[in-house]
Scaffold this motif. Structure first.
Motif, PDB file in Angstrom:
ATOM      1  N   LYS A   5       0.863  -1.167   0.000  1.00 21.92           N
ATOM      2  CA  LYS A   5       0.000   0.000   0.000  1.00 21.92           C
ATOM      3  C   LYS A   5       0.908   1.227   0.000  1.00 21.92           C
ATOM      4  CE  LYS A   5      -1.978   1.805   3.906  1.00 21.92           C
ATOM      5  NZ  LYS A   5      -2.794   1.847   5.091  1.00 21.92           N
ATOM      6  N   ASN A   8       0.739   7.419   2.668  1.00 19.77           N
ATOM      7  CA  ASN A   8      -0.092   8.605   2.493  1.00 19.77           C
ATOM      8  C   ASN A   8       0.845   9.821   2.505  1.00 19.77           C
ATOM      9  OD1 ASN A   8       0.306   9.590   5.192  1.00 19.77           O
ATOM     10  ND2 ASN A   8      -1.277   8.198   5.923  1.00 19.77           N
ATOM     11  N   GLU A   9       0.333  11.002   2.280  1.00 22.63           N
ATOM     12  CA  GLU A   9       1.186  12.196   2.156  1.00 22.63           C
ATOM     13  C   GLU A   9       1.990  12.476   3.413  1.00 22.63           C
ATOM     14  OE1 GLU A   9      -0.303  15.779   0.305  1.00 22.63           O
ATOM     15  OE2 GLU A   9      -1.852  14.610  -0.705  1.00 22.63           O
ATOM     16  N   GLU A  11       2.944  10.334   5.818  1.00 21.40           N
ATOM     17  CA  GLU A  11       3.975   9.303   5.970  1.00 21.40           C
ATOM     18  C   GLU A  11       5.125   9.540   4.995  1.00 21.40           C
ATOM     19  OE1 GLU A  11       1.239   5.493   7.309  1.00 21.40           O
ATOM     20  OE2 GLU A  11       1.385   6.012   5.181  1.00 21.40           O
TER      21      GLU A  11
END
Length: 62
Positions: A5, A8-9, A11
């Motif tokens: 996966k 996200n931004e 992370e």
């Protein structure tokens, strides 16, 4: 099976910043430890130079 996966931004931002710091510190464990202990780059160049000097001296003796 492992599912992959994307980050996200938030992370991605944190990981990118940490990786950049690691690259600046040259990945040398003693230098990274100095950075973590002081929470600053101050002194890291001195540690890098000392490690390189020690390595060159060791190599010359070997």
């Amino acid at each position: 099976m492992l599912r992959q996966k994307p980050f996200n931004e938030a992370e991605l931002f944190v990981c990118s910043a940490m990786f950049l710091d690691f690259c600046i510190l040259d990945g040398m464990s003693a230098v990274v430890r100095e950075y973590i202990e002081k929470d600053s780059f101050k002194g890291s160049l001195t540690v890098q130079k000392q490690l390189l000097t020690d390595y060159k001296e060791f190599k010359a003796v070997s």
